[in-house]
Design an enzyme around this catalytic site. Structure first.
Site, PDB file in Angstrom:
ATOM      1  N   ASP A 275       0.868  -1.170   0.000  1.00 36.88           N
ATOM      2  CA  ASP A 275       0.000   0.000   0.000  1.00 36.88           C
ATOM      3  C   ASP A 275       0.910   1.225   0.000  1.00 36.88           C
ATOM      4  O   ASP A 275       2.079   1.167   0.415  1.00 36.88           O
ATOM      5  CB  ASP A 275      -0.921  -0.004   1.219  1.00 36.88           C
ATOM      6  CG  ASP A 275      -2.189   0.790   0.976  1.00 36.88           C
ATOM      7  OD1 ASP A 275      -2.223   1.600   0.040  1.00 36.88           O
ATOM      8  OD2 ASP A 275      -3.162   0.589   1.728  1.00 36.88           O
ATOM      9  N   GLU A 630     -17.580  10.112   4.264  1.00 42.24           N
ATOM     10  CA  GLU A 630     -16.951   8.840   4.601  1.00 42.24           C
ATOM     11  C   GLU A 630     -16.009   8.439   3.473  1.00 42.24           C
ATOM     12  O   GLU A 630     -16.341   8.564   2.297  1.00 42.24           O
ATOM     13  CB  GLU A 630     -18.001   7.753   4.835  1.00 42.24           C
ATOM     14  CG  GLU A 630     -18.950   7.511   3.675  1.00 42.24           C
ATOM     15  CD  GLU A 630     -19.917   6.363   3.917  1.00 42.24           C
ATOM     16  OE1 GLU A 630     -19.712   5.582   4.879  1.00 42.24           O
ATOM     17  OE2 GLU A 630     -20.885   6.231   3.146  1.00 42.24           O
TER      18      GLU A 630
END
Length: 887
Positions: A275, A630
């Site tokens: 990542d 979100e």
């Protein structure tokens, strides 16, 4: 032979083009493409790597791999995204967000979506290569799907997942991966990357430094099964390691995860990518403090099997080799895996040599693809409440009032990690088109903001008669223009130009109209520009009210995050005033896009909504969340929301107040939720006549919502998550123990259960039959039954099969072991069968060992979990003996 190689290499170096690299394939192997195995790709890759210097090898281990002209190797960027459509690369078909895909419970449809995504990826790649574009987001390997378990509704990135259940997630993950990677055994259409491995699901604020110590039981029972399925069954050729540490080791240097489990137990042969900045986190000041510097961190990551770094840490690998922290052979192994993948994608074959490479740019964003996106949106909608059969809405309704902050906001269609829809249909637009065609008058008012602290899109109702728009193929509003009518200013053109200016490199737009304030006094506005990564070009705008300039900006895009774009305008009354906005984007379309927002009086907005409700026969309220609230590590810190995550799961108070005010008119209230996670709509669940969950439904979301409301489509979506009554029913967000979480271990009563969803049809289950009622451990179980549509309305049903094991401290209360979405005509019956594998029948003990265990078990077949199904069928059986299963 050496002379031939040298000549070909010199030719490639002199031409330095994608075409020239085909000579690498000619030199390395004369084997026909359809006979080339992974082993041959690895051999070809190893031979190529053997000709590289250490510095050249390391340059290939970063997400933007440098060109090596002397070997004819072009640059290549590994970072591309395709969560629910090719993302961040301009116009593409935008499917429902991943959580919406999960709500379809339709593996065949998810596979079809992924196949379309890979076709559009190939089309975009062909266009990019022809233009010499080797930049980020234009490759053929995609960092999707996200198969983390959505264990807690507060996680902002849960929208990217397939929900809370390991089995459902695994089946949908396999469908998506195989759709992306294609069906040619000799090469990949694209490469899928299952992420984020492993034990990763928030909070966003601590992801770069947190260590998680899952119990051996939870690790094997919940956090690893979907990844195992992705690798052993889906054959994902790539996997992404997570930010967090697991049991004291960062995930990207975790030997238990990457060596013991991934490669030894699961037999993974592909490559691992970090990542972004996950390896940097191993030594950074805000990270794990696991390594002293980049050299040590990168050495540990590569030795554990992280082949590719999204970040800067692998710049330390050369120093690491010199310090003898890692051998060059370890570097060779990683780079060989990476080039084997590039060979398997056909990146060194002649353009047009394979069917995949002949996919043309015209095959991107087609009408046929859009039709599949519409079908996916229709299938994803979950009907949660339908009191007195309010839906579908009667054709006798003369006037509909549409209200709510999400009715006319394109962001609630897109979700995150999205492409740019060329023809987005908002909920309001879909309802207006569908019901106007039925002779129904549709009124609209925004009604409220999503949260009182943040602005939202200035709606079409604020522009009397709409906006006259002029689009120019220049950056300075000169030359010929294309005229059209825009309802409001809310445009995402990132890496694309407006359709009306075609492929213009620079463009500008002028909007003119009449703006009507909702109240007298000072009004705050905000201009939101498209967030871009990376950034290019320059954005400019000017805004005028009654001929007076009130705001202006001209700035390079890479400086835009430093700017403040809010401004105020005084209005003496609510009479319309002249409005003009001029916008331009020059230097390329990367980062193009603009939205005009406002923060009007909450009370004035609500009063206008109540006023149109009184005029209507029924009210449709489109409320919920948005990707502005979100998402991934966001700068949002307001009551209820923190850094992309949520601190409570209730519908924001200002929206609930809107619903209560409108309901007080006595008019039937139909609520449509858009969100990426569960929203505790406790008041709505008892006061609204009907409730739909539409998720972030993709480019045709508005049409799909209208189709369900009107009855053109019979809803059959099912919840892929539990909707809890409040956060009071949940353990602490930071607690990764599964005790008290998800339907498998939750002992309280939820608001709505995993697997729940209503239909306009009714179904019964009968004739449940098991292949045996005494099953030796290690054998599979065949199950079949009949599902009858007992209504006069044809519809889809999601047949679900749940296993209830013997009670024990580690066994789940029940678990999903099979599901099928089926279509059944009115008063028709369909036979359904499942083969339940030994792994689905197995349990995990406290030590993390998986086995099929003896005891009495129950199977339930129905359209929901046993407690929620109106009709279902149950059968008990015995398992005899014990059979241990591999990890």
């Amino acid at each position: 032979m050496l002379m031939i190689k040298t000549a070909c290499t010199l030719l490639a170096a002199s031409l330095f083009s994608f075409t020239a690299t085909s000579c690498l394939a000619q030199n390395a192997s004369s084997m026909p493409l359809d006979q080339q195995s992974r082993q041959s790709y690895e051999k070809r890759a190893a031979e190529l790597v053997s000709r590289m210097t250490l510095e050249e090898k390391v340059s290939q281990m970063k997400n933007h791999a440098a060109a090596i002209p002397r070997l004819g190797i072009p640059e290549y960027d590994w970072w591309s995204e395709a969560l629910h459509g090719v993302a961040r690369a301009g116009y593409a078909t935008v499917f429902p967000q991943a959580i919406g895909m999960a709500a379809t419970w339709d593996t065949g449809l998810v596979h079809q979506e992924a196949d379309i995504i890979s076709t559009e990826a190939r089309a975009k790649f062909a266009q990019a290569q022809a233009a010499g574009n080797h930049s980020i987001f234009h490759g053929l390997d995609f960092w999707s799907p996200n198969i983390n378990i959505f264990r807690d509704p507060r996680w902002g990135r849960g929208q990217e997942t397939y929900g809370e259940d390991p089995y459902l997630t695994g089946r949908l993950g396999i469908a998506f991966i195989t759709g992306l990677q294609g069906n040619d055994p000799s090469m990949f259409k694209t490469i899928a990357t299952a992420k984020h491995y492993a034990v990763h699901s928030g909070p966003e604020s601590t992801r770069h430094k947190v260590n998680i110590d899952p119990s051996p039981h939870d690790l094997e029972d919940t956090y690893l099964p979907a990844f195992r399925a992705a690798i052993t069954e889906g054959k994902s050729d790539s996997i992404m390691c997570a930010y967090n540490s697991v049991n004291g080791q960062p995930a990207c240097a975790n030997t238990m995860l990457l060596v013991d489990t991934l490669r030894r137990d699961w037999g993974f042969k592909g490559y691992v990518v970090s990542d972004c900045d996950a390896v940097d986190d191993m030594y950074s000041a805000v990270g794990h403090h696991f390594s002293p510097d980049a050299a040590h961190a990168s050495a540990l990551a590569v030795k554990a099997g992280t082949d590719l770094d999204c970040g800067t840490a692998y710049s330390g690998l050369i120093d690491a080799v010199h310090q003898k922290l890692i051998s060059e052979a370890d570097i060779d192994r990683a780079v060989t895996r990476l080039f084997a993948a590039r060979y398997a994608l056909g990146l060194f074959d002649k353009p047009g040599a394979t069917a995949y490479s002949r996919i043309a740019p015209a095959q991107n964003d087609t009408e046929a693809d859009s039709a599949v996106s519409l079908k996916a949106a229709q299938e994803s909608i979950v009907l949660l409440r339908n009191q007195n059969h309010t839906l579908p809405l009667s054709h006798s309704i003369k006037t509909l009032a549409v209200i709510g902050p999400n009715a006319e906001d394109s962001r609630v269609l897109e979700g995150n990690y999205n492409g740019v829809p060329s023809h987005p249909v908002t909920p309001l637009a879909g309802i207006q088109k569908t019901f106007s065609a039925m002779g129904t008058k549709v009124l609209y008012e925004q009604g409220s903001p999503r949260v009182s602290e943040l602005p939202l899109v200035v709606p079409s109702s604020a522009f009397v008669g709409g906006l006259k728009a002029e689009y120019f193929k220049t950056g300075d509003l000169t030359g010929a223009s294309s005229a059209q009518q825009d309802s409001h200013i809310d445009f995402d053109w990132n890496q694309a130009a407006p359709l009306s200016v075609g492929d213009a490199h620079d463009f500008s737009v002028r909007w003119r109209g009449q703006f009507q304030p909702v109240a007298a006094g000072t009004q705050t506005f905000r201009v939101q520009l498209q967030q871009c990564f990376p950034c290019a070009g320059t954005t400019s705008y000017k805004i005028f009210f009654d001929g007076k300039q009130v705001a202006a900006l001209s700035s390079p895009d890479n400086d835009l995050r430093k700017q403040k774009f809010s401004f105020t305008v005084p209005f003496a009354n609510t009479n319309p005033v002249r409005f003009r906005m001029e916008y331009s984007h020059t230097g390329g379309t990367l980062g193009a896009g603009v939205t005009l927002k406002w923060q009007p009086s909450v009370e004035a907005l609500r009063a206008r909504a109540v006023d149109i409700a009184k005029q209507a026969d029924a009210v449709i309220a489109v409320v919920g969340l948005s990707p502005d609230l979100e998402g991934e590590e966001m700068p949002v810190h307001i009551p209820g929301f923190s850094g992309g995550d949520r601190t409570d799961i209730n519908l924001p108070a200002v929206q609930r107040q809107l619903l209560e005010a409108v309901a007080s008119t006595g008019k039937p209230l139909i609520v449509v939720l858009t969100s990426g996670s569960a929203v505790a709509v406790d008041w709505t669940a008892t006061h609204a006549e009907a409730l739909l969950e539409a998720w972030y439904p993709g480019e045709n979301g508005g049409t799909a919502i209208a189709d369900v409301l009107s009855g053109k489509v019979n809803p059959a979506g099912r919840l892929p998550v539990t909707v809890y009554q409040s956060v009071d029913q949940l353990p602490a967000f930071e607690d990764y123990s599964m005790k008290g979480r998800t339907y498998r271990y939750f002992t309280q009563k939820p608001l709505y259960s995993f697997g729940y969803g209503l239909s306009y049809s009714t179904f019964t289950y009968q004739n449940l039959h098991l292949s045996t009622v005494s099953l030796p451990a290690g054998q599979g179980l065949h199950v079949d039954f009949d599902v009858e549509n007992t209504s006069s309305v044809p519809g889809d049903e999601v047949a679900q099969l749940y296993l209830t094991p013997p009670s024990s401290p580690t066994n789940p209360l029940r678990k999903l072991v099979g599901f099928k979405r089926i279509s059944i005509g009115a008063h028709q019956t369909q036979h359904v069968s499942f083969d339940v594998s030994p792994r689905s029948l197995s349990m995990v003990n406290e030590k993390g060992n998986r086995a099929v265990l003896p005891g009495s078990y129950t199977l339930f077949a129905g359209g929901a979990q046993p407690a929620d199904a109106s009709m279902g069928a149950t059968q008990m059986f015995e398992i005899t003996g014990t059979q241990m299963l591999p990890r």
